[in-house]
Motif scaffolding. Sequence first.
Motif, PDB file in Angstrom:
ATOM      1  N   VAL A 150       0.848  -1.106  -0.002  1.00  0.00           N
ATOM      2  CA  VAL A 150      -0.170  -0.175   0.001  1.00  0.00           C
ATOM      3  C   VAL A 150       0.986   1.255  -0.120  1.00  0.00           C
ATOM      4  O   VAL A 150       1.597   1.361   0.976  1.00  0.00           O
ATOM      5  N   HIS A 151       0.838   1.986  -1.041  1.00  0.00           N
ATOM      6  CA  HIS A 151       1.658   3.210  -1.098  1.00  0.00           C
ATOM      7  C   HIS A 151       0.794   4.147  -0.500  1.00  0.00           C
ATOM      8  O   HIS A 151      -0.394   4.123  -0.132  1.00  0.00           O
ATOM      9  N   ALA A 152       1.415   5.194   0.067  1.00  0.00           N
ATOM     10  CA  ALA A 152       1.018   6.549   0.866  1.00  0.00           C
ATOM     11  C   ALA A 152       0.097   5.762   2.039  1.00  0.00           C
ATOM     12  O   ALA A 152      -1.185   6.178   2.292  1.00  0.00           O
ATOM     13  N   ALA A 153       0.720   5.051   2.803  1.00  0.00           N
ATOM     14  CA  ALA A 153      -0.042   4.125   3.937  1.00  0.00           C
ATOM     15  C   ALA A 153      -0.471   4.732   5.118  1.00  0.00           C
ATOM     16  O   ALA A 153      -1.377   4.606   5.817  1.00  0.00           O
ATOM     17  N   ALA A 154      -0.074   6.177   5.040  1.00  0.00           N
ATOM     18  CA  ALA A 154      -0.581   6.873   6.190  1.00  0.00           C
ATOM     19  C   ALA A 154      -1.535   7.878   5.728  1.00  0.00           C
ATOM     20  O   ALA A 154      -2.032   8.855   6.686  1.00  0.00           O
ATOM     21  N   GLY A 155      -1.884   8.067   4.622  1.00  0.00           N
ATOM     22  CA  GLY A 155      -2.789   9.012   3.970  1.00  0.00           C
ATOM     23  C   GLY A 155      -4.409   8.570   4.491  1.00  0.00           C
ATOM     24  O   GLY A 155      -4.307   7.389   5.040  1.00  0.00           O
ATOM     25  N   GLY A 156      -5.343   9.233   4.007  1.00  0.00           N
ATOM     26  CA  GLY A 156      -6.721   8.825   4.348  1.00  0.00           C
ATOM     27  C   GLY A 156      -6.996   7.613   3.737  1.00  0.00           C
ATOM     28  O   GLY A 156      -7.631   6.895   4.571  1.00  0.00           O
ATOM     29  N   VAL A 157      -6.824   7.378   2.357  1.00  0.00           N
ATOM     30  CA  VAL A 157      -7.272   6.246   1.928  1.00  0.00           C
ATOM     31  C   VAL A 157      -6.290   4.900   2.448  1.00  0.00           C
ATOM     32  O   VAL A 157      -6.707   3.792   2.654  1.00  0.00           O
ATOM     33  N   GLY A 158      -4.850   5.363   2.441  1.00  0.00           N
ATOM     34  CA  GLY A 158      -4.032   4.285   2.700  1.00  0.00           C
ATOM     35  C   GLY A 158      -4.264   3.909   4.161  1.00  0.00           C
ATOM     36  O   GLY A 158      -4.220   2.521   4.456  1.00  0.00           O
ATOM     37  N   GLN A 159      -4.439   4.429   5.264  1.00  0.00           N
ATOM     38  CA  GLN A 159      -4.624   3.802   6.662  1.00  0.00           C
ATOM     39  C   GLN A 159      -5.937   3.004   6.613  1.00  0.00           C
ATOM     40  O   GLN A 159      -6.079   1.940   7.079  1.00  0.00           O
ATOM     41  N   THR A 176       5.772   5.254   3.109  1.00  0.00           N
ATOM     42  CA  THR A 176       5.462   6.462   3.589  1.00  0.00           C
ATOM     43  C   THR A 176       6.480   7.462   3.278  1.00  0.00           C
ATOM     44  O   THR A 176       7.819   6.894   2.912  1.00  0.00           O
ATOM     45  N   SER A 177       6.479   8.891   3.419  1.00  0.00           N
ATOM     46  CA  SER A 177       7.619   9.600   3.226  1.00  0.00           C
ATOM     47  C   SER A 177       8.197  10.336   4.404  1.00  0.00           C
ATOM     48  O   SER A 177       8.960  11.131   4.243  1.00  0.00           O
ATOM     49  N   SER A 178       7.934   9.858   5.633  1.00  0.00           N
ATOM     50  CA  SER A 178       8.755  10.302   6.719  1.00  0.00           C
ATOM     51  C   SER A 178       8.534   9.318   8.044  1.00  0.00           C
ATOM     52  O   SER A 178       7.698   8.475   8.125  1.00  0.00           O
ATOM     53  N   LYS A 179       9.272   9.803   8.997  1.00  0.00           N
ATOM     54  CA  LYS A 179       9.222   8.752  10.180  1.00  0.00           C
ATOM     55  C   LYS A 179       8.040   8.803  10.813  1.00  0.00           C
ATOM     56  O   LYS A 179       7.235   7.783  11.183  1.00  0.00           O
ATOM     57  N   ALA A 180       7.289   9.980  11.004  1.00  0.00           N
ATOM     58  CA  ALA A 180       6.191  10.275  11.643  1.00  0.00           C
ATOM     59  C   ALA A 180       5.077   9.635  10.910  1.00  0.00           C
ATOM     60  O   ALA A 180       4.176   8.849  11.392  1.00  0.00           O
ATOM     61  N   LYS A 181       5.072   9.530   9.554  1.00  0.00           N
ATOM     62  CA  LYS A 181       3.998   8.839   8.870  1.00  0.00           C
ATOM     63  C   LYS A 181       4.241   7.317   8.884  1.00  0.00           C
ATOM     64  O   LYS A 181       3.186   6.654   8.837  1.00  0.00           O
ATOM     65  N   ALA A 182       5.273   7.130   8.966  1.00  0.00           N
ATOM     66  CA  ALA A 182       5.687   5.328   9.022  1.00  0.00           C
ATOM     67  C   ALA A 182       4.875   5.098  10.432  1.00  0.00           C
ATOM     68  O   ALA A 182       4.306   3.833  10.385  1.00  0.00           O
ATOM     69  N   ALA A 183       5.015   5.817  11.370  1.00  0.00           N
ATOM     70  CA  ALA A 183       4.507   5.470  12.788  1.00  0.00           C
ATOM     71  C   ALA A 183       2.939   5.407  12.715  1.00  0.00           C
ATOM     72  O   ALA A 183       2.351   4.527  13.305  1.00  0.00           O
ATOM     73  N   VAL A 184       2.316   6.299  11.746  1.00  0.00           N
ATOM     74  CA  VAL A 184       0.719   6.212  11.450  1.00  0.00           C
ATOM     75  C   VAL A 184       0.399   4.984  10.696  1.00  0.00           C
ATOM     76  O   VAL A 184      -0.532   4.331  11.281  1.00  0.00           O
ATOM     77  N   ALA A 185       1.236   4.523   9.936  1.00  0.00           N
ATOM     78  CA  ALA A 185       0.839   3.368   9.116  1.00  0.00           C
ATOM     79  C   ALA A 185       0.941   2.073  10.034  1.00  0.00           C
ATOM     80  O   ALA A 185       0.143   1.181   9.727  1.00  0.00           O
ATOM     81  N   ARG A 186       2.035   2.080  10.841  1.00  0.00           N
ATOM     82  CA  ARG A 186       2.039   1.001  11.827  1.00  0.00           C
ATOM     83  C   ARG A 186       0.714   0.999  12.642  1.00  0.00           C
ATOM     84  O   ARG A 186       0.494  -0.349  12.971  1.00  0.00           O
ATOM     85  N   ALA A 187       0.440   2.086  13.132  1.00  0.00           N
ATOM     86  CA  ALA A 187      -0.801   2.196  14.267  1.00  0.00           C
ATOM     87  C   ALA A 187      -1.882   1.544  13.371  1.00  0.00           C
ATOM     88  O   ALA A 187      -2.886   1.065  14.089  1.00  0.00           O
ATOM     89  N   ALA A 188      -1.829   1.732  12.026  1.00  0.00           N
ATOM     90  CA  ALA A 188      -3.124   1.358  11.427  1.00  0.00           C
ATOM     91  C   ALA A 188      -3.040  -0.227  11.017  1.00  0.00           C
ATOM     92  O   ALA A 188      -3.949  -0.698  10.740  1.00  0.00           O
ATOM     93  N   GLY A 189      -1.645  -0.986  11.470  1.00  0.00           N
ATOM     94  CA  GLY A 189      -1.680  -2.257  11.348  1.00  0.00           C
ATOM     95  C   GLY A 189      -0.870  -2.800  10.481  1.00  0.00           C
ATOM     96  O   GLY A 189      -0.894  -3.885  10.110  1.00  0.00           O
ATOM     97  N   ALA A 190      -0.075  -1.963   9.608  1.00  0.00           N
ATOM     98  CA  ALA A 190       0.904  -2.489   8.801  1.00  0.00           C
ATOM     99  C   ALA A 190       1.797  -3.332   9.368  1.00  0.00           C
ATOM    100  O   ALA A 190       2.499  -3.087  10.415  1.00  0.00           O
TER     101      ALA A 190
END
Length: 329
Positions: A150-159, A176-190
């Motif tokens: 899933v590209h852009a996994a921290a975005g609205g659709v991505g999560q 993702t494009s940053s460490k902060a966004k990577a944390a968001v993607a992991r929190a979503a379950g990646a």
Amino acid sequence: MEKAAMRRSMVRAFGGPEQLTVEPADEALEPGTGELLVDVEAAGVNYLDVMHRQGLGKLPLPFTPGMEGVGRVRGIGKGTGNASAVSVGQRVAWINLRGSYASQLLIPVEQAIPVPDAFTVSQALLFQAMTAQYLVSEYRDVRPGDRVLVHAAAGGVGQLLVQWLKHLGAWVVGTTSSKAKAAVARAAGADAVINYGRDYDFLDELRVLTDGRGVDLAFDSIGAATLAATLKGLAKGGTAVSFGSASGPPSIVNPLELINPCIRVAGGSVFSYVADPAELQRRAAVVVEAIRAGWLRIPEGTAYDLGQASDAHRDIEGRGVKGKLYLTP
């Protein structure tokens, strides 16, 4: 029916975010047969709106942007009938009607999606969740153990894609494009996250994560900067779904390049899958139930006043946002 003054955001010339201006409407809206007059509670801001403002959609000027929103029914056109079971005061959402950046909107009754009063604004804005719904259901029968990118996994659709795929049992890697966004993607379950920074370099790490096998399914909303590498990251028989072009339109794919690796490329738009009113309501019911059940968690979005539409556009273009943006008229 008491009439109310209406405000709306207008685009009178294509260009940057500064082209969004708030104006009063000349006349009060009146619903015709088959129409509802809705007081807009919130209008979703999507990258498609940015493209329309830039002129990429070639919409006739002037126009009011915004394809989705949520609000309450203020009036029902005479002769509309009771088949819709929509009543004055009911909360409804819509995802395919241009003109949502406004305090009021006329919508066809068959496009009004009932949403629970208990839903937050972010939960009631259904465009991204319905995009995730068609993506996970139309291109592969996702089963436990499938590997999905899933590209852009921290975005609205991505999560939401990450959550839905995990619900189906898939192993999911997000970019993702940053460490902060990577944390968001992991929190979503990646299960794994590749932070490709600003250079979109993800293919080598993807191959390591999949032991050289690649993924069975990939969702690419980035476009020009990623699709060629996305295709190279597919396993035998894999499918890449292109459904956006945040970095620009992807280059042309030569069908001969798909033959030896036995891979597929597909394109999709949520609007194609909700054009039929019955299908719109069926898909929306699946999304509403998923949110109600609690396994599809909608991140709280960021609210802007209608007069701040230009700020919302700058933020979404700057890739500094996580989750949903919306305007409150």
